[in-house]
Design a protein around this motif. Structure first.
Motif, PDB file in Angstrom:
ATOM      1  N   ARG A 101       0.818  -1.202   0.000  1.00 10.04           N
ATOM      2  CA  ARG A 101       0.000   0.000   0.000  1.00 10.04           C
ATOM      3  C   ARG A 101       0.854   1.256   0.000  1.00 10.04           C
ATOM      4  N   GLU A 102       1.993   1.203   0.660  1.00 10.25           N
ATOM      5  CA  GLU A 102       2.767   2.440   0.715  1.00 10.25           C
ATOM      6  C   GLU A 102       3.461   2.729  -0.606  1.00 10.25           C
ATOM      7  N   MET A 103       3.515   1.744  -1.487  1.00  3.50           N
ATOM      8  CA  MET A 103       4.069   2.002  -2.821  1.00  3.50           C
ATOM      9  C   MET A 103       2.971   2.488  -3.780  1.00  3.50           C
ATOM     10  N   GLU A 104       1.730   2.314  -3.402  1.00  2.00           N
ATOM     11  CA  GLU A 104       0.644   2.593  -4.346  1.00  2.00           C
ATOM     12  C   GLU A 104       0.169   4.038  -4.265  1.00  2.00           C
ATOM     13  N   ASP A 105      -0.467   4.468  -5.343  1.00  2.00           N
ATOM     14  CA  ASP A 105      -1.212   5.734  -5.369  1.00  2.00           C
ATOM     15  C   ASP A 105      -0.359   6.984  -5.220  1.00  2.00           C
ATOM     16  N   TRP A 106       0.828   6.974  -5.789  1.00  2.00           N
ATOM     17  CA  TRP A 106       1.618   8.203  -5.830  1.00  2.00           C
ATOM     18  C   TRP A 106       1.400   8.944  -7.134  1.00  2.00           C
TER      19      TRP A 106
ATOM     20  N   PRO B 279      -0.926   8.556 -11.137  1.00  2.00           N
ATOM     21  CA  PRO B 279      -2.194   7.941 -11.570  1.00  2.00           C
ATOM     22  C   PRO B 279      -2.077   6.454 -11.893  1.00  2.00           C
TER      23      PRO B 279
ATOM     24  N   LEU C 151      -5.301   4.346 -11.759  1.00  2.00           N
ATOM     25  CA  LEU C 151      -6.061   4.567 -10.526  1.00  2.00           C
ATOM     26  C   LEU C 151      -5.706   3.510  -9.474  1.00  2.00           C
ATOM     27  N   SER C 152      -6.515   3.461  -8.426  1.00  2.00           N
ATOM     28  CA  SER C 152      -6.109   2.673  -7.267  1.00  2.00           C
ATOM     29  C   SER C 152      -6.315   1.184  -7.497  1.00  2.00           C
TER      30      SER C 152
ATOM     31  N   GLU D  98      -7.859  -0.724  -5.500  1.00  3.54           N
ATOM     32  CA  GLU D  98      -9.256  -1.010  -5.172  1.00  3.54           C
ATOM     33  C   GLU D  98     -10.151  -0.780  -6.381  1.00  3.54           C
ATOM     34  N   SER D  99      -9.936   0.346  -7.067  1.00  2.00           N
ATOM     35  CA  SER D  99     -10.828   0.639  -8.194  1.00  2.00           C
ATOM     36  C   SER D  99     -10.546  -0.322  -9.354  1.00  2.00           C
TER      37      SER D  99
END
Lengths: 535, 479
Positions: free
Chosen positions: B307-312, B314, B382-383, B385-386
């Motif tokens: 998670r800490e690598m994700e979403d930095w 798009p 995108l994330s 989750e999406s």
């Protein structure tokens, strides 16, 4: 204000009700916006008792003065209660039971990765959408460091890790709804006094209101009619008099707002099983075991401050730079800009390329709305985007309502509209926002008074619903093939494209809505509350 | 690095690049050669013939290029999906620069009032032409017709091979028995098969998600196509079968044609009436007896690292490795089905849409560890989750088809139903199978698939010398 507010149909969700036994168990707030109880007191509570005190004692005291109201009918007053993860822990809930709650709830709204996803904080900086100095209150959930410092992965550098501690720690939220302000104030005072004796302190209190205008519509501080669009939960058995199929536009699975029922992803959330008097997981075969999550829900609360004068001055500034409106030949004005930001007119009608969507004539009152014979037509909310406003020439693609619920508008081919409407609906949330602070006298002049919205959302899957909406729709710079722009109402200073011919207009809009605090709360069912009071 | 409790850690280097592999290896060597050598020194010495190469590359003070060793261990994906197919990186960046310049010229849009879309386009075109001289050329075709035809051909050939082999037993039986005996035999076999099929085709109570698309409804919807395919199958099989008759039964050609037509007809009856439902019953038996993992535990620390690598930016990246279930039809389905899906996607999807989702830059499935595990790598928008919500809501049938043979996958019905429609179970299963992506470089980190397509439409529109008013208006909607 005469008669019933016309927007009640949407606000108190009278288009759906729960069947028994669920109606007796679910908190009233889930099914109703309490439009007949327009005044409320929102109390944020902190548990300050020492180790000798029983964690459930305060709930017993609360039940005497402000019993939580179920969803089984209209009451003269009402109380709703949500508890944070740190609150449950302080009440003594064992770790093995707490582990059965959803991860976002256990981690809290200000977990490092979550803050980045929600666009509240990236790296070491609070975003522009948060008040200076960071939020005032939260559950202050400590970060989960399990497993750190050991194993192969521990030696790797952390990319982003920060512990946010807000000035106020909130363990529970109590919202009491009344018909008038004096009653609410007195009741809140009495409740606070009772809670105080249990070492539960009210750390923040806000009088919140729905605020009906002369027409019986709810208006938020910027002046827009609000609360028009709510999903309609559906379940064959648990919804009373359920129609044969979910509403084609607003229908969602009941499990998306009430835990323990089939949700939009065909699943049923099961929670930790407990038996009275035992703070440990129960034997799953025990017939008396209670599913602690069943008929509960999660409540997302964000206290948002609105700078009304800032918003309208910004809108006027933008309008002046836009020159003449080719449609009217006159100048653009602030209202025109503000309406594009929202996507609806001030009166709540969705914008269409040729004006606004006309209202449907009111059908003759049926028995459920016997008192509403004097109602006027309300804004039509049964619209989609694909057929009438695909390119956003009316309601801009990046406007607040389109980002909040794109309906079928993200389709790029006719064959996709059905599946995209269905998939949008898997992310719907029930909004129970109420505002605090007085309306502004002159919307162009800052009076220095604090005002805003206690934005409250009911959803069963925080990640799939609230967080998805916030991250992938509201704050996503690439929503709907737009770029470099976020939600014009909630986002930081950014571009905002307004569909027009021959080419779009693009303006820069500043942030006028700031987060002042918030967190995730568990909205227990009444049986769960009873069990919790035995802690 | 993919870690699991069943195998030693697996070092995965994913490379999605334009053009031939030669220059890619050279560039990789130039950029990362020495670091790769260090990494390889931490790897196990292979047991195959690449061991000597491994020794040479990893020896103390070695100056041997590590690329040839890596080349020995290249695994080509069995299914590969490319969202912006036909657009090399250079073109994507050039079109992005153009689109940004267009935005810059359009400013707030007010100065264009009163002009038609075509006038706006012409004005921009002549203004930008000096900076982007390629606007004068006709845009290169993204996917040449020959490539598409070849893909269809490959798909047809693979399908034909599978179906033709499948109908051989029926045709051989037809050669040995008379019509009456065959009819009795097939009826005796088909009746119980269809009875069982009817009994077991529906999902078990707790598994059903009332999917709108079932395998049967899919077949019904595509009935014409299926009948057409069978007719083609018949025609193509005919000469093969006739030659077989000439060779094996010493028939004259006219008799062989006639005999083989009869055999093929019976072969197709065998295929439809017995073989396919029988295989599906077998699959249903397996599906009903599968052990799925309801709530796999994901190591909280590993989850946190992902998670800490994700979403930095798009885009995000994911890597997942799952073990395959062992049974014969399962493996056959995976090994044959995955290439079939690959070819079908290449042949039929040209606009980057999987179902109604378009957020995938590059996704690939490959079999690793001697075909015992399925590796999935994806660069998506995108994330996470999406991305998975999209899978669940917009493409769960295809996703189920690809992964239904994997250990722990949520319960499946008839290959494509349920499975990934069980949202949280599917997400838990997927997270559990993932490892943190330690290092990842995106060729165009700030662009989504949709934006790349949008930039491409803007560029293509500007390349045209003239557009009709309607086309120009549509073009202007993208600005």
């Amino acid at each position: 204000m005469g008669g019933r507010p016309v927007s009640e149909r949407n606000l108190d969700g009278s288009s759906w009700k729960l069947a028994e036994p669920h109606a007796h168990q679910v908190q009233g707030m889930v099914v109703s916006g309490f439009s007949h109880l327009p005044i409320s007191q929102t109390l944020l509570l902190r548990f300050d008792w020492d180790k000798t005190v029983r964690g459930g004692a305060w709930l017993e005291a609360l039940a005497e003065i402000a019993p939580v109201t179920p969803a089984d009918g209209k009451q003269d007053s009402s109380a709703s209660l949500g508890i944070t993860a740190t609150g449950l822990k302080k009440m003594g809930l064992s770790d093995e039971i707490l582990a059965g709650f959803s991860q976002p709830f256990r981690e809290g709204m200000f977990q490092t990765d979550r803050m980045r996803r929600l666009n509240d904080r990236v790296g070491t900086q609070w975003s522009e959408c948060v008040i200076d100095g960071g939020p005032l209150w939260s559950a202050n959930t400590p970060p989960d460091n399990s497993g750190e410092g050991s194993g192969l992965l521990a030696s790797l550098p952390r990319r982003d890790s920060v512990r946010v501690v807000t000035e106020l720690t909130v363990h529970a939220i109590l919202i009491i709804h009344c018909t008038d302000a004096p009653e609410a104030t007195t009741w809140a005072k009495e409740t606070a006094a009772v809670l105080k004796r249990c070492d539960v302190n009210v750390v923040r209190a806000k009088e919140t209101t729905l605020g009906f205008d002369d027409e019986g519509m709810v208006r938020e501080h910027f002046g827009f009619v609000d609360g028009l669009s709510q999903p309609i939960p559906w379940d064959e058995e648990a919804v009373r008099d359920a129609p044969p199929a979910p509403d084609p536009i607003h229908g969602i699975a009941l499990g998306d707002v009430v835990l323990g029922h089939t949700d939009g992803h065909h699943e049923t959330t099961t929670g930790p099983l407990v038996v009275p008097g035992n703070n440990a997981l129960a034997d799953p075969d025990d017939p008396s075991a209670l599913d602690l999550l069943f008929n509960g829900s999660y409540l997302v609360v964000r206290e948002l401050r609105q700078d009304v004068a800032g918003f309208w001055n910004d809108a006027e500034r933008i309008a002046r730079t836009m020159g003449t409106n080719p449609a009217t030949g006159g100048q653009f004005d602030g209202n025109w800009v503000g309406e594009r930001v929202i996507g609806r007119s001030m009166e709540g009608d969705v914008l269409r390329p040729d004006g606004v969507l006309p209202r449907k004539p009111v059908s003759p009152p049926n028995e459920a709305h016997a008192a509403s014979s004097e109602t006027k037509p309300v804004p039509d909310n049964e619209f989609l985007y694909w057929d009438d406003d695909r390119a956003g020439l009316g309601c801009p693609l990046g406007s607040h309502i389109r980002r909040g619920n794109p309906r079928d508008g993200l389709a790029t081919k006719p064959s996709q509209t059905k599946s995209l409407l269905a998939s949008s609906n898997r992310h719907r949330i029930i909004r129970r926002a109420r505002k605090f602070g007085p309306y502004i006298e002159d919307r162009m002049v800052d009076d220095g008074v604090e005002r805003g919205l206690i934005f409250a959302v009911i959803n069963a899957d925080i990640e799939r619903q609230f967080e998805f909406v916030q991250q992938s729709w509201m704050m996503s710079p690439s929503f709907h093939t737009l770029f470099d722009e976020t939600d014009p109402l909630l986002g930081p200073k950014s571009n905002f494209s307004i569909g027009a011919e021959p080419v779009r207009r693009r303006v820069t809009i500043h942030n006028h809505t700031k987060l002042a605090g918030g967190d995730y709360f568990f909205l227990p069912s009444l049986p769960a509350l009873e069990w919790l009071s035995g802690l | 690095m993919v870690e699991s409790s069943d195998y030693d850690a697996l070092l995965v280097i994913e490379a999605n690049f334009d053009g031939p592999p030669g220059p890619f290896w050279a560039q990789l060597q130039a950029l990362l050669g020495e670091r790769l050598r260090e990494v390889l020194r931490c790897c196990k010495r292979p047991m195959d013939s690449s061991a000597c190469l491994y020794d040479l590359v990893t020896a103390d003070r070695s100056r041997r290029d590590p690329a040839p060793f890596l080349e020995c261990h290249v695994i080509h994906p069995k299914a590969f999906f490319h969202g912006n197919r036909g657009l090399p990186r250079e073109r994507i960046l050039a079109e992005q620069a153009l689109a940004e310049m267009v935005e810059d010229r359009l400013k707030d849009g007010s100065s264009w009032n009163g002009q038609s879309s075509e006038e706006v386009r012409q004005a921009l075109r002549s203004e930008l032409m000096p900076k982007f001289d390629w606007l004068g050329n006709k845009p290169a075709t993204r996917i040449p017709l020959t490539e598409t035809l070849l893909d269809w051909l490959k798909l047809a050939a693979l399908l034909f091979a599978v179906l033709h082999i499948s109908l051989v037993p029926g045709a051989v039986l037809a050669a040995l028995l008379g019509d009456a005996a065959l009819a009795v035999l097939f009826a005796v076999a088909a009746i119980p098969v269809w009875m069982f099929f009817n009994r077991y085709r529906r999902p078990i109570e707790t598994v059903g998600t009332s999917s709108s698309v079932t395998l049967l409804s899919f077949a019904r919807k595509n009935l014409i196509k299926i009948l057409g395919a069978l007719a083609v199958l018949f025609l193509l099989s005919w000469p093969i079968s006739a030659s077989a008759n000439v060779l094996a039964r010493d028939l004259a050609w006219p008799a062989a044609w006639q005999a083989s037509a009869r055999q093929l007809a019976w072969g197709i009856v065998w295929l439809i009436a017995i073989l396919i439902p029988a295989v599906l019953i077998w699959m249903r038996y397996l599906e009903r007896h599968d052990s799925s993992q309801d709530g796999p535990e994901t190591d909280p620390l590993v989850l946190r690292q992902m998670r800490e690598m994700e979403d930095w930016i798009p885009q995000n990246h994911m890597v997942s490795v799952v073990s395959l279930r062992p049974q014969i039809p399962r493996r056959a389905m995976s090994y044959i089905g995955t290439p079939l899906i690959h070819l079908a996607l290449r042949a039929a999807v040209h606009d980057g849409y999987l179902g109604s989702m378009r957020t995938i830059h590059c996704a690939q499935w490959a079999f690793v560890n001697n075909g015992s595990r399925l590796l999935f790598l994806s660069n998506y928008d995108l994330s996470w989750e999406s991305y998975f919500d999209d899978f669940i809501e917009k493409a769960h049938e295809g996703v189920t088809a690809v992964w239904c043979g994997s250990v722990g996958f949520p319960p499946v019905t008839m290959l494509i139903e349920d499975g990934a429609a069980h949202g949280r179970a599917f997400k838990n299963w997927a997270r559990h199978s993932m490892s943190p992506t330690r290092f990842w470089v995106s060729a165009y980190p700030n662009l989504t698939v949709d934006q790349i397509e949008r930039n491409n439409r803007i560029a293509n529109g500007l390349c045209a010398a003239r557009l009709s008013p309607e086309a120009a208006r549509q073009w202007a909607e993208d600005l």
